[in-house]
Scaffold this motif. Structure first.
Motif, PDB file in Angstrom:
ATOM      1  N   ILE A   1       5.580  11.174  -2.337  1.00  8.98           N
ATOM      2  CA  ILE A   1       5.420  12.450  -2.145  1.00  8.98           C
ATOM      3  C   ILE A   1       5.137  12.865  -3.751  1.00  8.98           C
ATOM      4  N   GLU A   2       3.744  13.525  -3.732  1.00 12.90           N
ATOM      5  CA  GLU A   2       3.473  14.076  -5.129  1.00 12.90           C
ATOM      6  C   GLU A   2       3.696  15.336  -5.205  1.00 12.90           C
ATOM      7  N   ASP A   3       4.818  15.314  -5.688  1.00 15.50           N
ATOM      8  CA  ASP A   3       5.365  16.867  -5.556  1.00 15.50           C
ATOM      9  C   ASP A   3       5.465  17.468  -7.202  1.00 15.50           C
TER      10      ASP A   3
ATOM     11  N   THR B   1       0.821  -1.291  -0.068  1.00 10.50           N
ATOM     12  CA  THR B   1       0.100   0.060   0.000  1.00 10.50           C
ATOM     13  C   THR B   1       0.913   1.287  -0.223  1.00 10.50           C
ATOM     14  N   ARG B   2       0.089   2.409  -0.271  1.00  9.48           N
ATOM     15  CA  ARG B   2       1.077   3.710   0.033  1.00  9.48           C
ATOM     16  C   ARG B   2       0.139   4.929   0.425  1.00  9.48           C
ATOM     17  N   PHE B   3       0.864   5.659   1.148  1.00  6.28           N
ATOM     18  CA  PHE B   3       0.324   6.999   1.462  1.00  6.28           C
ATOM     19  C   PHE B   3       1.054   8.098   0.374  1.00  6.28           C
ATOM     20  N   ALA B   4       0.161   8.794  -0.428  1.00  2.00           N
ATOM     21  CA  ALA B   4       0.664   9.723  -1.425  1.00  2.00           C
ATOM     22  C   ALA B   4       0.313  11.085  -1.046  1.00  2.00           C
ATOM     23  N   PRO B   5       0.721  11.881  -0.284  1.00  3.21           N
ATOM     24  CA  PRO B   5       0.430  13.017  -0.062  1.00  3.21           C
ATOM     25  C   PRO B   5       1.121  14.174  -0.876  1.00  3.21           C
ATOM     26  N   SER B   6       0.319  15.352  -1.207  1.00  2.00           N
ATOM     27  CA  SER B   6       0.813  16.404  -1.926  1.00  2.00           C
ATOM     28  C   SER B   6       1.523  17.428  -0.992  1.00  2.00           C
ATOM     29  N   PRO B   7       2.554  17.976  -1.532  1.00  2.00           N
ATOM     30  CA  PRO B   7       3.158  18.959  -0.385  1.00  2.00           C
ATOM     31  C   PRO B   7       2.962  20.400  -0.563  1.00  2.00           C
TER      32      PRO B   7
ATOM     33  N   VAL C   1      -4.464   0.080  -3.745  1.00  2.00           N
ATOM     34  CA  VAL C   1      -4.593   1.344  -3.553  1.00  2.00           C
ATOM     35  C   VAL C   1      -5.360   1.876  -2.614  1.00  2.00           C
ATOM     36  N   THR C   2      -4.974   2.676  -1.456  1.00  2.00           N
ATOM     37  CA  THR C   2      -5.871   3.044  -0.705  1.00  2.00           C
ATOM     38  C   THR C   2      -5.963   4.633  -0.822  1.00  2.00           C
ATOM     39  N   ARG C   3      -7.160   5.142  -0.667  1.00  2.00           N
ATOM     40  CA  ARG C   3      -7.240   6.563  -0.766  1.00  2.00           C
ATOM     41  C   ARG C   3      -8.632   7.087  -0.220  1.00  2.00           C
ATOM     42  N   GLY C   4      -8.765   8.259  -0.042  1.00  2.00           N
ATOM     43  CA  GLY C   4     -10.111   8.858   0.104  1.00  2.00           C
ATOM     44  C   GLY C   4     -11.239   8.556  -0.818  1.00  2.00           C
TER      45      GLY C   4
ATOM     46  N   SER D   1      -0.570  14.919 -15.367  1.00  2.00           N
ATOM     47  CA  SER D   1      -1.499  15.101 -14.526  1.00  2.00           C
ATOM     48  C   SER D   1      -1.462  14.200 -13.384  1.00  2.00           C
ATOM     49  N   TYR D   2      -2.278  14.597 -12.448  1.00  2.00           N
ATOM     50  CA  TYR D   2      -2.447  13.544 -11.449  1.00  2.00           C
ATOM     51  C   TYR D   2      -2.839  12.002 -11.743  1.00  2.00           C
ATOM     52  N   HIS D   3      -3.827  12.173 -12.871  1.00  2.00           N
ATOM     53  CA  HIS D   3      -4.161  10.819 -13.489  1.00  2.00           C
ATOM     54  C   HIS D   3      -3.244   9.828 -13.868  1.00  2.00           C
TER      55      HIS D   3
ATOM     56  N   ASP E   1     -13.101  10.578  -1.725  1.00  2.00           N
ATOM     57  CA  ASP E   1     -13.422  11.559  -2.744  1.00  2.00           C
ATOM     58  C   ASP E   1     -12.772  11.458  -4.156  1.00  2.00           C
ATOM     59  N   LEU E   2     -11.763  10.624  -4.156  1.00  2.00           N
ATOM     60  CA  LEU E   2     -10.900  10.150  -5.254  1.00  2.00           C
ATOM     61  C   LEU E   2     -11.661   8.685  -5.849  1.00  2.00           C
ATOM     62  N   PHE E   3     -12.786   8.309  -5.486  1.00  2.00           N
ATOM     63  CA  PHE E   3     -13.342   7.090  -6.096  1.00  2.00           C
ATOM     64  C   PHE E   3     -13.399   6.910  -7.476  1.00  2.00           C
TER      65      PHE E   3
END
Ligand code: GLU
Length: 281
Positions: free
Chosen positions: A40-42, A4-10, A195-198, A178-180, A200-202
């Motif tokens: 890190i989605e930078d 899994t991953r955690f993918a925050p944007s700074p 892929v785990t995420r909120g 792009s993000y996608h 809101d990105l379903f």
């Protein structure tokens, strides 16, 4: 093995909502003997703030969430995004677009999950590609890929309906991708199986599933989790006063106790877990 991953944007400091997302990704990996990665989605040059990534690493350590391996930075992967873009261009599935936001707003007739659906103005036109954005010809892409399905662990089997987004931008003027496109390529490159995420990105997963089919990428399973919302149903946001994890850390709060509370769904007063968010400003 599950990854899994955690993918925050700074783009801003992490807050409680991010902590919850990180706990979910971390715990799902640990519960199944898997690995938990940090990405890190930078690549959003205008919004990315140098220095925040170091804070994110400190936040995760404070929460007691140990990541496996080194953090991965999207800014180091521009060449891979460009190469995938070239492949899609060679397949005849991308077209250049020079429409401004104002032009698009003036001609839009439908709303999609990300806002107005691009009406296709530049599709089939002879647009100078220099400095243009590149859009996916959604109808052609769907025809090329055929019917697709994907699985969300919580919501079950889904028929992919990427058409609701219209001709999304995959290569941007001001960013390498792009993000996608970036998220889809990275999840494959990092061997992410869950892929785990909120939630809101379903809907974004419909587009990601299509890109996986077009680019011959492995197909993960998804886990869209609920979102922490305030009493008015809106997502937590720093600008509405949600304290950052860094502030709490510097104030001497116990991060592992906070992670444990999130795990047990014990949230601060006025904050609840919701399956959808009110995105009005
Ligand atoms: N970078 C995205 C965000 O911070 C998350 C993307 C993802 O998990 O796919 O909202």
């Amino acid at each position: 093995m599950i990854r899994t991953r955690f993918a925050p944007s700074p783009n801003g400091p992490l807050h409680l909502g991010h902590a919850y997302a990180a706990v979910v990704a971390h715990d799902l990996a640990r519960a199944r003997g898997g690995r938990f990665l940090l990405r890190i989605e930078d690549i959003d040059g205008a919004r990315s703030r140098p220095g925040l990534a170091a804070e994110f690493l400190a936040d995760l350590a404070w929460l007691g969430l140990r990541r496996d391996g080194e953090a991965v930075f999207q800014s180091a992967r521009s060449a891979a995004y460009a190469a995938a873009g070239e492949r899609l261009k060679a397949m005849g599935l991308l077209y250049p677009c020079r429409c401004t936001r104002a032009e698009i707003a003036a001609s839009v007739t439908a709303e999609g999950p990300d806002g107005p659906v691009y009406p296709g103005t530049c599709r089939g036109r002879n647009v100078d590609p220099a400095g243009a954005a590149w859009r996916l010809d959604m109808a052609q892409a769907i025809a090329a890929a055929g019917p697709l399905e994907w699985i969300d662990e919580r919501a079950g089997a889904q028929r992919a309906t990427p058409g609701i987004f219209g001709d999304v931008v995959l290569l941007r003027k001001e960013a390498p991708a792009s993000y996608h496109l970036a998220a889809t390529l990275d999840d494959a490159a990092d061997g992410i199986t869950l892929v785990t995420r909120g939630a809101d990105l379903f809907a974004a997963s419909h587009v990601h599933r299509l890109l996986q089919a077009l680019l011959g990428l492995p197909v993960p399973v998804w886990h869209h989790h609920g979102l922490l919302v305030e009493a008015d149903g809106r997502k937590l946001a720093k600008r509405r006063g949600a304290p950052s994890l860094a502030d709490r850390r510097h104030a001497g709060e116990d991060g592992t106790a906070l992670a444990e509370a999130l795990r047990r769904h014990r949230f601060p007063a006025g904050i609840t877990l919701a399956e959808s968010v009110d995105v009005s400003p």
